[in-house]
Structure formats: structure tokens, C-alpha cells
Design a protein around this motif. Structure first.
Motif, PDB file in Angstrom:
ATOM      1  N   VAL A 240     -29.366  21.441  46.312  1.00 18.46           N
ATOM      2  CA  VAL A 240     -30.588  21.783  46.302  1.00 18.46           C
ATOM      3  C   VAL A 240     -31.610  20.609  46.111  1.00 18.46           C
ATOM      4  CG1 VAL A 240     -32.139  22.747  44.116  1.00 18.46           C
ATOM      5  CG2 VAL A 240     -29.825  23.635  44.528  1.00 18.46           C
TER       6      VAL A 240
ATOM      7  N   ASP B   2     -29.932  29.689  45.887  1.00 18.82           N
ATOM      8  CA  ASP B   2     -30.334  28.532  46.477  1.00 18.82           C
ATOM      9  C   ASP B   2     -31.248  27.393  45.978  1.00 18.82           C
ATOM     10  OD1 ASP B   2     -28.718  29.585  48.660  1.00 18.82           O
ATOM     11  OD2 ASP B   2     -30.342  30.401  49.856  1.00 18.82           O
ATOM     12  N   ASN B   3     -31.705  27.621  44.829  1.00 14.00           N
ATOM     13  CA  ASN B   3     -32.811  27.047  44.341  1.00 14.00           C
ATOM     14  C   ASN B   3     -32.215  26.790  42.816  1.00 14.00           C
ATOM     15  OD1 ASN B   3     -34.858  25.692  45.366  1.00 14.00           O
ATOM     16  ND2 ASN B   3     -36.260  26.985  44.787  1.00 14.00           N
TER      17      ASN B   3
ATOM     18  N   MET C 250     -23.192  23.031  49.298  1.00 15.82           N
ATOM     19  CA  MET C 250     -24.413  23.491  48.706  1.00 15.82           C
ATOM     20  C   MET C 250     -25.199  22.495  48.129  1.00 15.82           C
ATOM     21  SD  MET C 250     -26.604  26.132  48.658  1.00 15.82           S
ATOM     22  CE  MET C 250     -27.998  26.233  47.659  1.00 15.82           C
TER      23      MET C 250
ATOM     24  N   ASP D 292     -33.031  32.659  42.522  1.00 14.39           N
ATOM     25  CA  ASP D 292     -32.153  32.503  43.798  1.00 14.39           C
ATOM     26  C   ASP D 292     -31.228  31.356  43.794  1.00 14.39           C
ATOM     27  OD1 ASP D 292     -31.906  31.610  46.417  1.00 14.39           O
ATOM     28  OD2 ASP D 292     -33.889  31.282  46.974  1.00 14.39           O
TER      29      ASP D 292
END
Length: 290
Positions: A3, A171-172, A1, A169
Motif C-alpha cells: 500500500v 488494496d488500500n 501486496m 478496498d
């Protein structure tokens, strides 16, 4: 993952994202802020961070009229907050200076109008100070920007962190382990929390925001998997102001970034192999070839 923040990526497969926390160590002086930006750029950091407040809103009521001794004389705590706060034109000046020097720049907003202020300046990300982790209204305003958010977790319980994380979120989001003692004694660093946070919030990059003296704890954080390191920087630890004593001077910050890069390279990928440098010693020293 990973960012994306500005032109950089934050995550295990990327260089440790080093943030020079200028905060209020500029003491309200644009020239000092620029010199600290130079310190971060010269050391090889990727970002600098400031703090943005609307003093009338963000200053606790019980603190507003508390006397504060300052280089500009005795004033109330609220007056002091206004004295060291940059306005829009000053932020444009220092933000442009950081950008020209190849650095991402952003700030920790301490209230909702400050979120709007920073959005107007088109910052690449937002940072949540540990003290603001329980300010759900402001956190929602940050989530609504759609920008990457870096969340510091000092002075917070795991349940409070859970509540804050749910607003964003994943993902952010980047999470920073922190202990909000200034300066931080080693016995309160609790660096194993880096792994605890990584396991609890799967896929979210985890880093470290340090307030200790010296370099050892921050370097250990990198060895334990921190993908972000944030440290306060100052021109001189003896300068007036609450954060200078827990900050790194230019030489110390330069050494920190250098050693972070060395440790990151030394960690490798965990795959056992025979390296080229081992071939000559193996030919010389190994008696039995398997």
C-alpha cells in the motif's frame, strides 16, 4: 501486496513503516508537538500521527460532565477535550513542520466532521483508532475518501474486524494488531495474531500498534512479520496526560527504530545460500567437501 502511503510503500518487500504516535501527548501545545516531530524524524521513523476530534460529538455523553484534574485546573472532561484540540491553523503549522522534516503525517479522526477536517488538509492517509472500529458510519466516510486506511483492531472481536474490513478496498488497507491495555502487559500482547490476521485477510499488510513499556514486544512483532510498527512517543513519561506512561521517550524510540532496521535486515529472504563470510571458515574447518 503493498500500500502506498505518501512517498513510502507498506508491505513485506519494503522497510517496516514506523509511526511515531504523538496523539494527545502534545497536551495542546504546538511547540511540544514540533519537538515530538523532531523526535520521530531524528529516530528515522517515516510518519507521525495525531488524533482529531469534534469534542461535542466524539465525547460519550456519560463522560462530558465528569470532572477532570488538569494542569489548567479542574474542568469537565468535555472542556478538557476542547483544551487539548488543535484548530485548523495549528494543524497546518504542525503538518507543514512534519512534511519539511521528511515525515508523512495523518491522524485518527474520531467522528465524521473530523474526517472532513483532515481531508481539507489533504492528509496522505487516515488511521482508525481501535475505539472507532465499530463506528461503521465514520468508516464509510473514510472509505469514500479513497485514501489509504490504517485500521487498529484493539478491543475488538474477529467478527467486528471482519465487518470493518468489508467496508474498505483491500488494496488500500493496512491492518494493525493491537491490544488496548495501557500500559500493555506482555501476557496480553498476543503477537501470534499478526499471523492470524495475515492468513485471514490475504494480501492486506499487517502491522502492530503497541502500548507496552519497553521495546521487546514491538521488536518481536517485527520478527513475526509486522510491516508497520506504531508506538506512542513522549518527551517525558512523567508528563501529565493519559498516554505518557505507555509511551517511549526520545532515546527509547531511537533505539526501537534502530533495532527494527537491524531485525528487518537479519530476517533475509528465506533462501538458503552460502554467504561470502562463510567461505574462509569453510575452507579452514570443513574436512569433507561434498
Amino acid at each position: 501486496m503493498m500500500v502506498a502511503i505518501g512517498s513510502h510503500f507498506v508491505g513485506q518487500a519494503h522497510p517496516v513503516y514506523v509511526i511515531g504516535e504523538i496523539g494527545l501527548n502534545h497536551n495542546g501545545d504546538v511547540d511540544i508537538a514540533k519537538r515530538l516531530i523532531d523526535v520521530a524524524a531524528d529516530a528515522g521513523a517515516q510518519a507521525v500521527k495525531f488524533q482529531k476530534r469534534t469534542p461535542e460529538i466524539s465525547t460519550p455523553d456519560h463522560m462530558k460532565n465528569t470532572p477532570r484534574e488538569t494542569p489548567w485546573g479542574t474542568m469537565t472532561y468535555l472542556e478538557y477535550r476542547y483544551r487539548v484540540e488543535f484548530d485548523r491553523e495549528q494543524y497546518i503549522e504542525i503538518g507543514d513542520y512534519a512534511t519539511v522534516n521528511g515525515l508523512d503525517w495523518f491522524a485518527s479522526p474520531w467522528d465524521e466532521p473530523s474526517v472532513a477536517f483532515l481531508e481539507d488538509l489533504n492528509v496522505v492517509a487516515h488511521k482508525v483508532a481501535s475505539a472507532s472500529l465499530t463506528d461503521s458510519s465514520m468508516l464509510r466516510a473514510l472509505a469514500d475518501t479513497g485514501k489509504p486506511v490504517i485500521l487498529s483492531t484493539g478491543m475488538s472481536t474477529i467478527e467486528q474486524i471482519d465487518t470493518a474490513v468489508e467496508l474498505f478496498d483491500a488494496d488500500n488497507l493496512v491492518i494493525l494488531h493491537a491490544t488496548s491495555t495501557y500500559p500493555l502487559p506482555p501476557e496480553e500482547a498476543n503477537l501470534r495474531m499478526i499471523d492470524t490476521l495475515s492468513q485471514r485477510y490475504t494480501g492486506v499488510p499487517v502491522g502492530y500498534s503497541g502500548h507496552e513499556r519497553g521495546l521487546q514486544v514491538s521488536l518481536a512483532a517485527v520478527a513475526l512479520g509486522a510491516v508497520v510498527v506504531e508506538r506512542h512517543i513522549t518527551l517525558d513519561r512523567t508528563m501529565w496526560g493519559s498516554d505518557h506512561a505507555a509511551s517511549l521517550e526520545p532515546g527509547g524510540f531511537e533505539h526501537l527504530v534502530r533495532d527494527i532496521r537491524i531485525i528487518s535486515e537479519a530476517l533475509g529472504d528465506g533462501v538458503k545460500r552460502v554467504f561470502p563470510g562463510e567461505l574462509a571458515p569453510m575452507a579452514k574447518l570443513r574436512r569433507v567437501v561434498a
